[in-house]
Design a protein around this motif. Structure first.
Motif, PDB file in Angstrom:
ATOM      1  N   THR A  70      31.047 -10.772  -3.370  1.00 24.00           N
ATOM      2  CA  THR A  70      30.021 -10.519  -2.366  1.00 24.00           C
ATOM      3  C   THR A  70      30.196  -9.123  -1.805  1.00 24.00           C
ATOM      4  OG1 THR A  70      29.919 -12.852  -1.766  1.00 24.00           O
ATOM      5  CG2 THR A  70      29.057 -11.282  -0.162  1.00 24.00           C
ATOM      6  N   VAL A  71      29.123  -8.353  -1.828  1.00 25.15           N
ATOM      7  CA  VAL A  71      29.105  -7.038  -1.194  1.00 25.15           C
ATOM      8  C   VAL A  71      28.367  -7.223   0.124  1.00 25.15           C
ATOM      9  CG1 VAL A  71      28.400  -4.638  -1.389  1.00 25.15           C
ATOM     10  CG2 VAL A  71      29.013  -5.918  -3.453  1.00 25.15           C
ATOM     11  N   LEU A  83      30.331  -1.117  -0.679  1.00 23.05           N
ATOM     12  CA  LEU A  83      31.023  -1.155  -1.963  1.00 23.05           C
ATOM     13  C   LEU A  83      32.376  -0.465  -1.827  1.00 23.05           C
ATOM     14  CD1 LEU A  83      30.441  -2.182  -4.789  1.00 23.05           C
ATOM     15  CD2 LEU A  83      29.501   0.040  -5.333  1.00 23.05           C
ATOM     16  N   THR A  84      33.394  -1.224  -1.450  1.00 24.07           N
ATOM     17  CA  THR A  84      34.732  -0.675  -1.247  1.00 24.07           C
ATOM     18  C   THR A  84      35.515  -0.680  -2.556  1.00 24.07           C
ATOM     19  OG1 THR A  84      35.677  -2.818  -0.695  1.00 24.07           O
ATOM     20  CG2 THR A  84      34.766  -1.525   1.135  1.00 24.07           C
ATOM     21  N   VAL A 130      36.446  -4.239  -3.572  1.00 18.22           N
ATOM     22  CA  VAL A 130      35.321  -4.966  -4.170  1.00 18.22           C
ATOM     23  C   VAL A 130      35.123  -4.517  -5.615  1.00 18.22           C
ATOM     24  CG1 VAL A 130      32.818  -5.307  -4.071  1.00 18.22           C
ATOM     25  CG2 VAL A 130      34.171  -5.401  -1.988  1.00 18.22           C
ATOM     26  N   VAL A 166      24.685  -9.603  -2.860  1.00 23.95           N
ATOM     27  CA  VAL A 166      24.612  -8.345  -2.133  1.00 23.95           C
ATOM     28  C   VAL A 166      23.861  -8.591  -0.832  1.00 23.95           C
ATOM     29  CG1 VAL A 166      23.871  -5.940  -2.222  1.00 23.95           C
ATOM     30  CG2 VAL A 166      24.570  -7.096  -4.323  1.00 23.95           C
ATOM     31  N   VAL A 177      23.396  -6.634   2.229  1.00 26.06           N
ATOM     32  CA  VAL A 177      23.586  -5.362   2.921  1.00 26.06           C
ATOM     33  C   VAL A 177      22.379  -4.885   3.729  1.00 26.06           C
ATOM     34  CG1 VAL A 177      25.367  -4.490   1.381  1.00 26.06           C
ATOM     35  CG2 VAL A 177      22.966  -4.092   0.836  1.00 26.06           C
ATOM     36  N   VAL A 201      22.693  -0.210  -3.653  1.00 25.40           N
ATOM     37  CA  VAL A 201      24.036  -0.767  -3.856  1.00 25.40           C
ATOM     38  C   VAL A 201      24.166  -1.343  -5.263  1.00 25.40           C
ATOM     39  CG1 VAL A 201      25.617  -2.607  -3.150  1.00 25.40           C
ATOM     40  CG2 VAL A 201      24.511  -1.194  -1.419  1.00 25.40           C
ATOM     41  N   VAL A 245      26.719  -0.203  -8.183  1.00 22.50           N
ATOM     42  CA  VAL A 245      27.607  -1.149  -8.861  1.00 22.50           C
ATOM     43  C   VAL A 245      27.480  -0.981 -10.377  1.00 22.50           C
ATOM     44  CG1 VAL A 245      27.934  -3.603  -9.400  1.00 22.50           C
ATOM     45  CG2 VAL A 245      27.725  -2.870  -7.027  1.00 22.50           C
TER      46      VAL A 245
END
Length: 101
Positions: A23-24, A29-30, A33, A51, A53, A62, A66
Motif C-alpha cells: 500500500t502506498v 513512495l518511500t 515501499v 495507492v 494518495v 504515483v 512505481v
C-alpha cells in the motif's frame, strides 16, 4: 514490450483473486515501499498494489513512478488498485502467481 489483449485478459483473471500486497499511502513512495514492492515482484511476478494518495492526478503520477522505478508493466488500474507484472525467469514456482507450463 506491450501486452496483447489476450495476455492482459489472462493476467486480469489471475489478478482478480489477489489481495493488495503493498500500500502506498500518505507518506508516498518511500525506499521501504519500493524495496518491498521489488521483493514482491521478484517472488510473485504479478502483484496487486493499493495507492491511497489523493486525487486522480496524484494517484496516476504515483503509479507512473512505481512503473518507472520497478520496471514493471501496468496490467490494469481500477480505482485505488493497480495490477503490476514483472516477469522473472528465476522465480520460484511455489511463490509465483503465474502458471508455469
Amino acid at each position: 514490450m506491450p501486452l496483447s489483449n489476450d495476455e492482459k485478459k489472462t493476467y486480469r483473471t489471475i489478478g482478480h483473486q489477489l489481495n493488495p500486497i503493498v500500500t502506498v499511502a500518505s507518506n508516498g513512495l518511500t525506499e521501504a515501499v519500493l524495496e518491498e514492492l521489488n521483493r514482491a515482484l521478484d517472488d510473485h511476478e504479478l502483484v496487486k498494489i493499493k495507492v491511497s494518495v489523493g486525487d486522480r492526478d496524484v494517484k496516476k503520477a504515483v503509479i507512473d513512478e512505481v512503473i518507472v522505478q520497478t520496471k514493471a508493466i501496468l496490467v490494469q488500474q481500477i480505482g485505488n488498485t493497480a495490477l503490476l507484472l514483472r516477469r522473472n525467469p528465476k522465480a520460484k514456482a511455489n511463490l509465483s502467481n503465474l502458471q508455469r507450463f
